[in-house]
Design a protein around this motif. Sequence first.
Motif, PDB file in Angstrom:
ATOM      1  N   TRP A  80       0.835  -1.206   0.000  1.00  0.00           N
ATOM      2  CA  TRP A  80       0.000   0.000   0.000  1.00  0.00           C
ATOM      3  C   TRP A  80       0.870   1.257   0.000  1.00  0.00           C
ATOM      4  CZ3 TRP A  80      -4.973  -0.274  -1.012  1.00  0.00           C
ATOM      5  CH2 TRP A  80      -5.767  -1.319  -0.539  1.00  0.00           C
ATOM      6  N   SER A  81       0.422   2.242  -0.742  1.00  0.00           N
ATOM      7  CA  SER A  81       1.019   3.579  -0.683  1.00  0.00           C
ATOM      8  C   SER A  81      -0.132   4.583  -0.703  1.00  0.00           C
ATOM      9  CB  SER A  81       1.954   3.817  -1.875  1.00  0.00           C
ATOM     10  OG  SER A  81       1.207   4.068  -3.055  1.00  0.00           O
ATOM     11  N   GLU A  82       0.174   5.826  -0.424  1.00  0.00           N
ATOM     12  CA  GLU A  82      -0.858   6.886  -0.435  1.00  0.00           C
ATOM     13  C   GLU A  82      -1.550   6.954  -1.804  1.00  0.00           C
ATOM     14  OE1 GLU A  82      -1.986   8.778   2.021  1.00  0.00           O
ATOM     15  OE2 GLU A  82      -0.534   8.188   3.542  1.00  0.00           O
ATOM     16  N   ASN A  83      -0.850   6.556  -2.868  1.00  0.00           N
ATOM     17  CA  ASN A  83      -1.414   6.598  -4.220  1.00  0.00           C
ATOM     18  C   ASN A  83      -2.530   5.580  -4.426  1.00  0.00           C
ATOM     19  OD1 ASN A  83       0.490   8.541  -4.850  1.00  0.00           O
ATOM     20  ND2 ASN A  83       1.947   7.049  -5.643  1.00  0.00           N
ATOM     21  N   ASP A  84      -2.687   4.642  -3.491  1.00  0.00           N
ATOM     22  CA  ASP A  84      -3.690   3.584  -3.619  1.00  0.00           C
ATOM     23  C   ASP A  84      -5.030   3.937  -2.973  1.00  0.00           C
ATOM     24  OD1 ASP A  84      -1.965   1.778  -4.990  1.00  0.00           O
ATOM     25  OD2 ASP A  84      -1.003   1.300  -3.075  1.00  0.00           O
ATOM     26  N   ILE A  85      -5.271   5.216  -2.741  1.00  0.00           N
ATOM     27  CA  ILE A  85      -6.494   5.630  -2.047  1.00  0.00           C
ATOM     28  C   ILE A  85      -7.751   5.190  -2.801  1.00  0.00           C
ATOM     29  CG2 ILE A  85      -6.465   7.980  -3.009  1.00  0.00           C
ATOM     30  CD1 ILE A  85      -7.724   6.900   0.526  1.00  0.00           C
ATOM     31  N   GLU A 132      -2.102   0.861   7.560  1.00  0.00           N
ATOM     32  CA  GLU A 132      -1.435  -0.213   6.820  1.00  0.00           C
ATOM     33  C   GLU A 132      -0.029   0.221   6.396  1.00  0.00           C
ATOM     34  OE1 GLU A 132      -2.404  -3.215   6.815  1.00  0.00           O
ATOM     35  OE2 GLU A 132      -4.486  -2.927   7.436  1.00  0.00           O
ATOM     36  N   ILE A 133       0.102   1.440   5.922  1.00  0.00           N
ATOM     37  CA  ILE A 133       1.409   1.967   5.509  1.00  0.00           C
ATOM     38  C   ILE A 133       2.341   2.041   6.720  1.00  0.00           C
ATOM     39  CG2 ILE A 133       2.594   4.023   4.612  1.00  0.00           C
ATOM     40  CD1 ILE A 133       0.017   4.435   2.836  1.00  0.00           C
ATOM     41  N   GLU A 134       1.813   2.480   7.850  1.00  0.00           N
ATOM     42  CA  GLU A 134       2.595   2.558   9.088  1.00  0.00           C
ATOM     43  C   GLU A 134       3.052   1.165   9.546  1.00  0.00           C
ATOM     44  OE1 GLU A 134       1.438   3.980  13.469  1.00  0.00           O
ATOM     45  OE2 GLU A 134       1.089   5.501  11.920  1.00  0.00           O
ATOM     46  N   ASN A 135       2.156   0.172   9.469  1.00  0.00           N
ATOM     47  CA  ASN A 135       2.546  -1.202   9.823  1.00  0.00           C
ATOM     48  C   ASN A 135       3.704  -1.669   8.952  1.00  0.00           C
ATOM     49  OD1 ASN A 135       1.022  -1.919  12.032  1.00  0.00           O
ATOM     50  ND2 ASN A 135      -0.632  -2.821  10.833  1.00  0.00           N
ATOM     51  N   TYR A 136       3.633  -1.342   7.668  1.00  0.00           N
ATOM     52  CA  TYR A 136       4.714  -1.746   6.771  1.00  0.00           C
ATOM     53  C   TYR A 136       6.018  -1.037   7.143  1.00  0.00           C
ATOM     54  CZ  TYR A 136       7.400  -3.126   2.773  1.00  0.00           C
ATOM     55  OH  TYR A 136       8.385  -3.665   1.983  1.00  0.00           O
ATOM     56  N   ASN A 137       5.927   0.264   7.391  1.00  0.00           N
ATOM     57  CA  ASN A 137       7.122   1.038   7.738  1.00  0.00           C
ATOM     58  C   ASN A 137       7.739   0.556   9.053  1.00  0.00           C
ATOM     59  OD1 ASN A 137       6.880   2.558   5.425  1.00  0.00           O
ATOM     60  ND2 ASN A 137       5.759   4.203   6.424  1.00  0.00           N
ATOM     61  N   ASN A 138       6.903   0.157  10.006  1.00  0.00           N
ATOM     62  CA  ASN A 138       7.397  -0.253  11.329  1.00  0.00           C
ATOM     63  C   ASN A 138       7.755  -1.738  11.423  1.00  0.00           C
ATOM     64  OD1 ASN A 138       7.089   2.339  12.315  1.00  0.00           O
ATOM     65  ND2 ASN A 138       5.029   1.962  13.059  1.00  0.00           N
ATOM     66  N   TYR A 139       7.005  -2.590  10.722  1.00  0.00           N
ATOM     67  CA  TYR A 139       7.157  -4.037  10.907  1.00  0.00           C
ATOM     68  C   TYR A 139       7.413  -4.815   9.614  1.00  0.00           C
ATOM     69  CZ  TYR A 139       4.879  -2.612  15.223  1.00  0.00           C
ATOM     70  OH  TYR A 139       4.549  -1.969  16.377  1.00  0.00           O
ATOM     71  N   ASN A 140       7.380  -4.125   8.466  1.00  0.00           N
ATOM     72  CA  ASN A 140       7.590  -4.764   7.163  1.00  0.00           C
ATOM     73  C   ASN A 140       6.466  -5.734   6.789  1.00  0.00           C
ATOM     74  OD1 ASN A 140       9.417  -4.326   5.092  1.00  0.00           O
ATOM     75  ND2 ASN A 140      10.448  -6.267   5.430  1.00  0.00           N
ATOM     76  N   ILE A 141       5.306  -5.580   7.423  1.00  0.00           N
ATOM     77  CA  ILE A 141       4.119  -6.371   7.080  1.00  0.00           C
ATOM     78  C   ILE A 141       2.907  -5.446   7.050  1.00  0.00           C
ATOM     79  CG2 ILE A 141       4.933  -8.614   7.929  1.00  0.00           C
ATOM     80  CD1 ILE A 141       3.418  -8.083  10.555  1.00  0.00           C
ATOM     81  N   GLN A 142       1.865  -5.892   6.378  1.00  0.00           N
ATOM     82  CA  GLN A 142       0.596  -5.169   6.328  1.00  0.00           C
ATOM     83  C   GLN A 142      -0.431  -6.102   5.708  1.00  0.00           C
ATOM     84  OE1 GLN A 142       1.097  -2.814   2.063  1.00  0.00           O
ATOM     85  NE2 GLN A 142       1.433  -1.615   3.854  1.00  0.00           N
ATOM     86  N   TYR A 143      -1.698  -5.658   5.704  1.00  0.00           N
ATOM     87  CA  TYR A 143      -2.699  -6.363   4.908  1.00  0.00           C
ATOM     88  C   TYR A 143      -2.469  -5.843   3.486  1.00  0.00           C
ATOM     89  CZ  TYR A 143      -5.455  -8.180   8.879  1.00  0.00           C
ATOM     90  OH  TYR A 143      -5.896  -8.859   9.984  1.00  0.00           O
ATOM     91  N   GLY A 163      -3.062 -10.190   4.304  1.00  0.00           N
ATOM     92  CA  GLY A 163      -1.720 -10.091   4.849  1.00  0.00           C
ATOM     93  C   GLY A 163      -1.647 -10.296   6.335  1.00  0.00           C
ATOM     94  N   LEU A 164      -0.690  -9.597   6.919  1.00  0.00           N
ATOM     95  CA  LEU A 164      -0.314  -9.818   8.306  1.00  0.00           C
ATOM     96  C   LEU A 164      -0.216  -8.507   9.064  1.00  0.00           C
ATOM     97  CD1 LEU A 164       2.637 -12.158   7.339  1.00  0.00           C
ATOM     98  CD2 LEU A 164       0.460 -12.934   8.322  1.00  0.00           C
ATOM     99  N   ARG A 165      -0.368  -8.616  10.382  1.00  0.00           N
ATOM    100  CA  ARG A 165      -0.066  -7.496  11.252  1.00  0.00           C
ATOM    101  C   ARG A 165       0.457  -8.057  12.566  1.00  0.00           C
ATOM    102  NH1 ARG A 165      -5.980  -5.013  11.308  1.00  0.00           N
ATOM    103  NH2 ARG A 165      -7.123  -6.675  12.316  1.00  0.00           N
ATOM    104  N   PRO A 166       1.127  -7.214  13.356  1.00  0.00           N
ATOM    105  CA  PRO A 166       1.648  -7.697  14.632  1.00  0.00           C
ATOM    106  C   PRO A 166       0.508  -8.186  15.525  1.00  0.00           C
ATOM    107  CG  PRO A 166       2.541  -5.529  14.106  1.00  0.00           C
ATOM    108  CD  PRO A 166       1.450  -5.810  13.118  1.00  0.00           C
ATOM    109  N   TYR A 167       0.776  -9.241  16.293  1.00  0.00           N
ATOM    110  CA  TYR A 167      -0.211  -9.748  17.241  1.00  0.00           C
ATOM    111  C   TYR A 167       0.432 -10.012  18.600  1.00  0.00           C
ATOM    112  CZ  TYR A 167      -3.780 -12.592  19.482  1.00  0.00           C
ATOM    113  OH  TYR A 167      -4.688 -13.094  20.380  1.00  0.00           O
ATOM    114  N   ASP A 168       1.374 -10.944  18.658  1.00  0.00           N
ATOM    115  CA  ASP A 168       2.050 -11.291  19.909  1.00  0.00           C
ATOM    116  C   ASP A 168       3.547 -11.314  19.615  1.00  0.00           C
ATOM    117  OD1 ASP A 168       3.228 -12.499  22.113  1.00  0.00           O
ATOM    118  OD2 ASP A 168       1.783 -14.141  22.233  1.00  0.00           O
ATOM    119  N   HIS A 169       4.169 -10.147  19.739  1.00  0.00           N
ATOM    120  CA  HIS A 169       5.576  -9.977  19.359  1.00  0.00           C
ATOM    121  C   HIS A 169       6.483 -10.901  20.168  1.00  0.00           C
ATOM    122  CE1 HIS A 169       8.967  -7.955  17.544  1.00  0.00           C
ATOM    123  NE2 HIS A 169       9.503  -7.827  18.742  1.00  0.00           N
ATOM    124  N   GLU A 170       6.221 -11.007  21.462  1.00  0.00           N
ATOM    125  CA  GLU A 170       7.059 -11.803  22.361  1.00  0.00           C
ATOM    126  C   GLU A 170       7.165 -13.265  21.916  1.00  0.00           C
ATOM    127  OE1 GLU A 170       6.619 -12.977  26.940  1.00  0.00           O
ATOM    128  OE2 GLU A 170       6.548 -10.813  26.574  1.00  0.00           O
TER     129      GLU A 170
END
Length: 178
Positions: free
Chosen positions: A16-21, A55-66, A82-89
Amino acid sequence: MKEFFLKSIRIGFSIWSENDICDALELWGNPEVTKFITAEGTMSKEQVQQRLRNEIENYNNYNIQYWPIYLIETNENLGCCGLRPYDHENNILEMGIHLKEKYWGKGIAKEACFAVMEYAFRNLNANALFTGHNPKNSASAQLLKKLGFVYTHDEYYPPTKLYHPSYLMKKQNYMDVH
């Protein structure tokens, strides 16, 4: 032409990027898609824009997104998976999919989810995948069973204000089958 970092037989995964609005509005702006995602059943233009930013923030922070998914043959947006953080530990990621209604019942969800599962376990070395679904969404329940997820508990999901049946797929269980 979209660039795909992951492909299945019919589906290309992009970022995802801002261009995908426009794709985001077409997906999350559709009440048939969002009726199981939010308590209100709909998302305003501002909420869709915020979802895209998340979604863009998740990618920037964790390299994953939906990730946005496209039909390779036509480059047409199908929705996201896709994916997002759930239980990092414990290195557990959450998997999810949102499809545009014209692609329901065509095996797209199963194909996209299998590609994400493979990516999560083989490329990201996740220990497990968590997922849940709105209790009113029987199609998602059937999909998760076909994918081999095991029901574990009901978990409160703030966006819908409901307890969602929740499932887990452990890496070892996935690897034993695949």
